[in-house]
Design an enzyme around this catalytic site. Structure first.
Site, PDB file in Angstrom:
ATOM      1  N   ARG A  24     -11.047 -25.591  -8.840  1.00 31.94           N
ATOM      2  CA  ARG A  24     -10.679 -25.277  -7.457  1.00 31.94           C
ATOM      3  C   ARG A  24     -10.259 -23.822  -7.282  1.00 31.94           C
ATOM      4  NH1 ARG A  24      -5.872 -29.305  -6.853  1.00 31.94           N
ATOM      5  NH2 ARG A  24      -5.551 -28.357  -8.918  1.00 31.94           N
ATOM      6  N   ARG A  60       0.522   5.604  -0.721  1.00 30.44           N
ATOM      7  CA  ARG A  60       1.851   5.415  -0.130  1.00 30.44           C
ATOM      8  C   ARG A  60       2.881   5.868  -1.169  1.00 30.44           C
ATOM      9  NH1 ARG A  60       1.664   1.708   4.421  1.00 30.44           N
ATOM     10  NH2 ARG A  60      -0.396   0.719   4.578  1.00 30.44           N
ATOM     11  N   HIS A  63       8.136   7.350  -2.661  1.00 30.53           N
ATOM     12  CA  HIS A  63       9.240   6.988  -1.791  1.00 30.53           C
ATOM     13  C   HIS A  63      10.499   6.693  -2.603  1.00 30.53           C
ATOM     14  CE1 HIS A  63       6.043   5.518   1.307  1.00 30.53           C
ATOM     15  NE2 HIS A  63       6.184   6.837   1.301  1.00 30.53           N
ATOM     16  N   LYS A  72      13.548  -3.165  -5.794  1.00 28.11           N
ATOM     17  CA  LYS A  72      12.463  -3.928  -5.165  1.00 28.11           C
ATOM     18  C   LYS A  72      11.600  -4.595  -6.220  1.00 28.11           C
ATOM     19  CE  LYS A  72      11.131  -0.032  -3.420  1.00 28.11           C
ATOM     20  NZ  LYS A  72      10.467   1.009  -2.599  1.00 28.11           N
ATOM     21  N   TYR A 132       6.473  -6.517  -0.943  1.00 26.04           N
ATOM     22  CA  TYR A 132       7.711  -5.922  -1.423  1.00 26.04           C
ATOM     23  C   TYR A 132       8.841  -6.918  -1.167  1.00 26.04           C
ATOM     24  CZ  TYR A 132       4.962  -1.768  -0.015  1.00 26.04           C
ATOM     25  OH  TYR A 132       3.985  -0.838   0.204  1.00 26.04           O
ATOM     26  N   ASP A 168       4.707  11.007   4.709  1.00 28.37           N
ATOM     27  CA  ASP A 168       4.264  11.417   3.378  1.00 28.37           C
ATOM     28  C   ASP A 168       3.624  12.802   3.407  1.00 28.37           C
ATOM     29  OD1 ASP A 168       5.220   9.091   2.355  1.00 28.37           O
ATOM     30  OD2 ASP A 168       3.271   8.101   2.152  1.00 28.37           O
TER      31      ASP A 168
END
Length: 578
Positions: A24, A60, A63, A72, A132, A168
């Site tokens: 499956r 991205r 940061h 995180k 996140y 950014d």
């Protein structure tokens, strides 16, 4: 699920699921609280889940979150990304190490990024979904972005970067981020020490105090270093504390910083205010004309003495007590405000009048004037606090006058209790409005941080929008409130190439923290920017009139930053625009 420590980054972990696969498809457990807890991570600390979708090549990062940071759990739920973390914790044994990981929807493995580490990723597929799970709710005022291609990072991104956000694209350097993290580390150590050290109120001495606003580590307000200095500007905690006993709002337990000679020049607004104030005092108290006066000088200028001398008054000699004692924006700059109020009471003759003028806490809170919170400005007075502190020194507030300087100030008239004069309706009116606003209690005062963060973010976004639209921007003014405003807004020379100031002593210097250069007013006129950000917002009318005088305007849009950034309406009939 298996947890594996990341050797290059202390405290980082990879969590690898063990999927059940059949015809499956597969079933995989992507989060297990018991496994997370087994490596010392509190699974109950996570407060928010978020999901991003990125096109192939989108980057991205990098940061980082300032202040207390943000831990995180990052997982690629669909597609594939190259994920990179850099340890920027000054106290970490792996400080400045970096590590990269392949996260894919097929593997479903998660990466735990400790607070204080910079994080970023590039999407390798079309699309790539990344989830996140974070342990602190998002606060835009704490966002920090580091340029993905900073040579000191030396990250080998696998694809050309196809798209980045405006934030950014305007990211700062790794060196700036490291300086900020070192400063935050010192701030955190200071806060840990204040958790066990009692802070006594600067006004009444009570130990019943509580922190209500924390603006993080900020540079000194009146420290304007030469523009060519490259060292990181020193920073100290900037916090407001409330005394439950006398309701004085004040800077917390921080030592006086970097004494600097005043570089500002006095505005025409301030000079006119001094003249008007003396006329009004002599009108209301004609008996003062020709009597003995004493003035406690202020960093802001605004002296009344010349006007009082013109009315026949003479200054007190030696320890002579005065019939009129004046303090115009002086006492707020004194760390030991209780002792300083006692000095003013001692200077006052038995039937004399004491006038205190100060920036009023009520418009500060209601108008979101957070940039007036700064090092060197030790107390933020409400009338209620002044009434309580005055009583300690056997003084009574008899009347008040609200004046439109420095964003909203109070002139408070006090006398010795022994004079037998009580408070008039003006006192009762202001006290009632303060009580209705709740500025003597924690719930209202603690909203200042949230409102400051929102306004700072709005300012950053507005300047970024101007830049994206091709509109040139410069600022007017280098006031002591500019460092806090620009620092919280994360605005530097990339968004604000320069500001100007009327004081020649500030030319060739820069705003601390943000690094925005300070030039002469003539440079602004020569540049003719499309937008002028008025940092001296409390005298915006004077600034606009000066720049628009004699037809000298060039059609610029004038913007003030508070309570939210907004343009100032200039009438087409203004003399400079005819």
């Amino acid at each position: 699920m298996k947890a594996t420590p990341v050797e290059a980054i202390a405290g980082a972990y990879l969590f690898e699921p063990e999927p059940h696969v059949d015809e499956r498809g597969f079933f995989s457990r992507t989060f297990d609280a018991d496994v997370v807890r087994s490596v010392g991570i509190d699974p109950d600390a996570f407060v928010q889940d978020s999901l991003s979708r990125s096109a192939k090549g989108v980057l991205r990062g990098m940061h980082l979150r300032s202040g207390e940071g943000e831990a995180k759990l990052v997982r690629c739920s669909y597609g594939a990304v190259l994920d990179v973390i850099v340890d920027l914790r000054p106290e970490s044994p792996t400080f400045m190490n970096k590590a990269s990981f392949s996260l894919t929807g097929d593997s479903q493995r998660s990466l735990y990024v400790p607070a204080g580490c910079a994080h970023g990723f590039q999407a390798l597929t079309e699309p790539a979904d990344v989830s996140y799970r974070i342990d602190r709710r998002h606060d835009p005022a704490e966002d920090v972005a580091i340029a993905y291609d900073d040579p000191d990072l030396a990250i080998d991104w696998p694809l050309p970067v196809s798209l980045r956000s405006d934030r950014d694209a305007a990211a700062g350097s790794l060196a700036d981020a490291v300086a900020l993290m070192r400063s935050d580390h010192q701030h955190a150590k200071h806060r840990r020490s204040t958790d066990v050290v009692t802070f006594n109120c600067r006004g009444c001495g009570s130990a019943d105090t509580v922190r209500v606003v924390d603006l993080g580590a900020q540079p000194c307000a009146d420290y304007f270093p030469p523009v060519d200095t490259t060292d990181a500007d020193p920073r100290w905690p900037l916090e407001l504390w409330l005394c439950h006993s006398c309701t004085l709002v004040q800077l917390g337990p921080v030592e006086p910083q970097l004494p600097e000679a005043p570089l500002a020049i006095e505005s025409a607004t301030s000079l006119a205010h001094a003249e008007t104030s003396v006329k009004e005092i002599l009108r209301d108290h004609p008996e003062i004309a020709g009597r003995v006066v004493h003035e406690f000088a202020s960093h802001h200028g605004g002296s009344w003495l010349d006007h009082l001398r013109a009315a026949g008054c003479r200054t007190a000699e030696g320890d002579e007590r005065a019939d009129l004692v004046v303090d115009v924006h002086g006492i707020a700059h004194e760390p030991a405000v209780g002792e300083m109020l006692a000095l003013r009471a001692d200077r006052l003759a038995p039937s004399g009048l004491l006038v205190l003028e100060f920036h009023h806490l009520l418009p500060l809170v209601e108008g979101n004037q957070f940039d007036t919170i700064r090092h060197g400005h030790w107390s933020y007075f409400s009338l209620g606090a002044v009434v309580r502190l005055a009583a300690i020194h056997e003084l009574v507030v008899v009347s008040v006058r609200e004046v439109d300087v420095f964003g909203g100030s109070l002139q408070v008239m006090l006398r010795h209790e022994s004079a037998g004069i009580g408070a008039d309706d003006s006192v009762r009116d202001v006290l009632a409005r303060e009580a209705a606003a709740g500025i003597d209690a924690e719930p209202r005062l603690t909203t200042l941080h949230e409102h400051a963060a929102a306004a700072a973010t709005a300012l950053h976004d507005l300047l970024a929008d101007y830049q994206a639209d091709g509109r040139s921007v410069a600022a007017y003014g280098a006031p002591s409130k500019a460092p806090v405003l620009l620092d919280l807004a994360k605005v530097g020379p990339d968004l604000l190439p320069f500001t100007v100031d009327a004081s020649p002593a500030k030319h060739g210097r820069r705003i601390p923290g943000s690094g925005v250069p300070i030039r002469s007013v003539d440079d602004l006129r020569a540049a003719r920017p499309d937008v002028v950000l008025v940092l001296t917002w409390d005298i915006v009318d004077e600034v606009v009139s000066q720049l628009e005088a004699d037809g000298g305007g060039w059609g610029a849009t004038y913007v003030v930053p508070l309570p939210e950034p907004h343009p100032v309406t200039i009438s087409p009939d203004h003399p400079g625009r005819r």
